[in-house]
Design a protein around this motif. Structure first.
Motif, short mmCIF file in Angstrom:
data_model
loop_
_atom_site.label_atom_id
_atom_site.label_comp_id
_atom_site.label_asym_id
_atom_site.label_seq_id
_atom_site.Cartn_x
_atom_site.Cartn_y
_atom_site.Cartn_z
N VAL A 102 0.79 -1.36 -0.02
CA VAL A 102 0.02 -0.05 -0.05
C VAL A 102 0.74 1.38 0.09
CG1 VAL A 102 -1.59 1.35 1.49
CG2 VAL A 102 -1.98 -1.16 0.96
N VAL A 103 1.72 0.91 0.95
CA VAL A 103 2.87 2.43 0.94
C VAL A 103 3.34 2.66 -0.35
CG1 VAL A 103 4.90 3.26 1.82
CG2 VAL A 103 3.17 2.22 3.23
N ARG A 106 0.66 3.98 -2.87
CA ARG A 106 0.56 5.51 -2.47
C ARG A 106 1.52 6.29 -2.92
NH1 ARG A 106 -3.39 7.04 1.85
NH2 ARG A 106 -4.96 5.71 1.23
N THR A 107 2.74 5.95 -2.61
CA THR A 107 4.00 6.64 -3.02
C THR A 107 3.94 6.81 -4.49
OG1 THR A 107 5.38 5.64 -1.36
CG2 THR A 107 6.45 6.97 -3.00
N GLY A 110 0.87 8.97 -5.49
CA GLY A 110 0.78 10.44 -4.97
C GLY A 110 1.47 11.02 -6.05
N GLY B 14 -1.40 0.55 6.19
CA GLY B 14 -0.67 1.27 5.28
C GLY B 14 -1.51 2.52 4.85
N VAL B 15 -2.96 2.12 4.75
CA VAL B 15 -3.69 3.08 4.25
C VAL B 15 -3.86 4.14 5.56
CG1 VAL B 15 -6.34 3.68 3.57
CG2 VAL B 15 -5.19 1.50 2.70
N TRP B 16 -4.06 3.46 6.47
CA TRP B 16 -4.34 4.30 7.67
C TRP B 16 -3.23 5.39 8.19
CZ3 TRP B 16 -3.21 3.30 13.17
CH2 TRP B 16 -3.91 4.37 14.23
N ASP B 18 -0.37 5.83 6.33
CA ASP B 18 -0.11 6.53 5.11
C ASP B 18 1.29 7.08 5.25
OD1 ASP B 18 -0.07 7.58 2.60
OD2 ASP B 18 -1.21 9.36 3.06
N PRO B 19 2.46 6.42 5.35
CA PRO B 19 4.01 6.79 5.74
C PRO B 19 4.48 7.48 4.29
CG PRO B 19 3.74 4.67 5.75
CD PRO B 19 2.41 4.80 5.40
N THR B 20 5.74 8.06 4.58
CA THR B 20 6.12 8.09 3.25
C THR B 20 7.59 7.42 3.20
OG1 THR B 20 7.51 10.00 4.34
CG2 THR B 20 5.64 10.73 3.17
#
Lengths: 310, 110
Positions: A102-103, A106-107, A110, B14-16, B18-20
């Motif tokens: 997920v990360v 997202r990255t 994003g 991960g969704v919650w 939301d780290p970079t």
């Protein structure tokens, strides 16, 4: 992959085959399957049986599932602590996987930008951008240059126009075609014993010119004013002087624009205008003024022969 | 079952959170994820085949991730990081496809 495809094909061939006579298939199947009477009874109904032959594989999955569940339950029952430990490890690993997945998603979603790009890609992008910047800079320079030329052209036209206007004014004042005003002197020649000779007035005019006079007019006793320009001449006439063809009588007043101090000094030098006029039996008064006005203009002369060079 | 729950828990986490991703890990994370996916699909296939082994799964999972990361790191050091990570992704993709094909055959017999 190729093996699996072949396997697929082989499996497909079997269900596709039923188009042929059922007996032959059943015969062929009988030895391979080596299953008992059930198969034989099924062999009676051919289309129905075409499917049931497949169930053999269908049985297989059910069997593994059963086997798997059984084994799982069995193992979990058999030695719980060890399996929970590994299960926990597996769970943790999968949780980490989901998390990272997920990360990463997202990255990536994003910003599909430079953040995840490699160093060499970044270098390439950077050099591309540099080249682009260089091109754009050149373009900017060219445009600036043309803009400067255009504006300087416009400004130049404007400036040239103003310069020409200013010069025309100056020349008009010098040529006597325009009235003028400015600091200057009022020089009055008052005849006492005998008329002022034209030579004295001319001397005064020359002296004033030499002292930087820029515009002059001479006014007679009757108020008539004559602009003194380069072509103005002074003649003695009866009882007065003729200035540029215009007859004036005393007292004469010269209105002159220029530096008052310098002109006054020039008139007052020993043996100068004031002295000689006084010696000739006249009187000269000099008044400094902050603003004097030269209002008379010399008549316009159309040039008959001379033409501008350029 | 626990594994699926854990996977979902990780996704939700991960969704919650939301780290970079730290920049040092950015080249390796996608490869590691793909390698882990390969291990997971292999584990599913093994489970369906009834030959699933916990220890083997854990070891293969970790070693997959580590080897993939090391290969990409080596590639980065050698200056062929992009190509090498592409190669790793291709290899892992082929393996994943093979595993998925096996799973599909096992589940749908097709």
């Amino acid at each position: 992959m190729a093996g699996s495809a072949g396997e697929d094909g082989a499996r497909r061939v079997v269900p596709d085959a039923p188009a042929g006579p059922g007996e032959r298939r059943s015969e062929r199947r009988a030895p391979t399957d080596s299953v008992g009477a059930v198969r034989d009874t099924s062999g009676v109904v051919d289309p129905e049986e075409g499917e049931p032959t497949v169930p053999l594989p269908t049985d297989e999955p059910t069997v593994p599932i059963d086997r798997q569940t059984g084994s799982e339950s069995g193992t979990s029952r058999g030695s719980r602590p060890r399996l929970t430990a590994t299960n926990v490890v597996i769970a943790v690993l999968l949780a980490v996987l989901g998390f990272t997945l997920v990360v990463q998603l997202r990255t990536n979603s994003g910003d599909a930008s430079l953040e995840s790009a490699r160093q060499e890609d970044l270098v390439r992008i950077l050099s591309d951008l540099d080249a682009q910047e260089e091109r754009i800079r050149q373009e900017i320079a060219g445009l600036e240059e043309s803009r400067r030329q255009l504006s300087s052209g416009a400004q130049g036209r404007q400036a040239a126009l103003e310069e020409a206007r200013r010069r025309a004014d100056e020349l008009g004042i010098l040529a006597g075609s325009l009235p003028a005003r400015g600091p200057g002197l009022l020089v009055t020649f008052t005849p006492v014993s005998k008329p002022i000779p034209a030579a004295r007035v001319l001397d005064a005019v020359q002296e004033l010119r030499g002292a930087g006079a820029e515009a002059m007019q001479i006014t007679g006793g009757d108020g008539a004013a004559v602009r003194v320009v380069a072509s103005t001449y002074f003649l003695d006439s009866d009882g007065g002087i003729s200035v540029g063809g215009r007859r004036l009588t005393g007292p004469y007043t010269i209105v002159v624009i220029g530096d008052p101090k310098t002109m006054r000094t020039a008139l007052n030098i020993p043996g100068g205008v004031v002295a000689s006029v006084s010696g000739d039996g006249g009187n000269v008064t000099i008044q400094e003024r902050d603003v004097v006005e030269v209002t008379a203009v010399s008549p316009r002369r159309d040039l008959q022969y001379a033409r501008p060079v350029s | 079952m626990i594994a699926v729950l854990a996977l979902f828990a990780g996704v939700l986490l991960g969704v919650w959170l939301d780290p970079t991703v730290p920049s040092a890990l950015q080249p390796y994370l996608p490869i590691a994820v793909v390698a882990a996916l390969d291990a997971v699909f292999g584990g599913v296939r093994a489970k369906l085949d009834g030959i699933f082994d916990d220890k083997q799964f854990v070891v293969s999972f970790i070693s997959n991730v580590l080897v993939a990361g090391i290969i990409v790191y080596l590639g980065d050091q050698l200056g062929v990081g992009g190509q090498l990570s592409t190669g790793v992704v291709v290899v892992l993709g082929v393996r994943i496809f093979g595993n998925v094909a096996a799973i599909r055959r096992r589940l749908f017999r097709a």
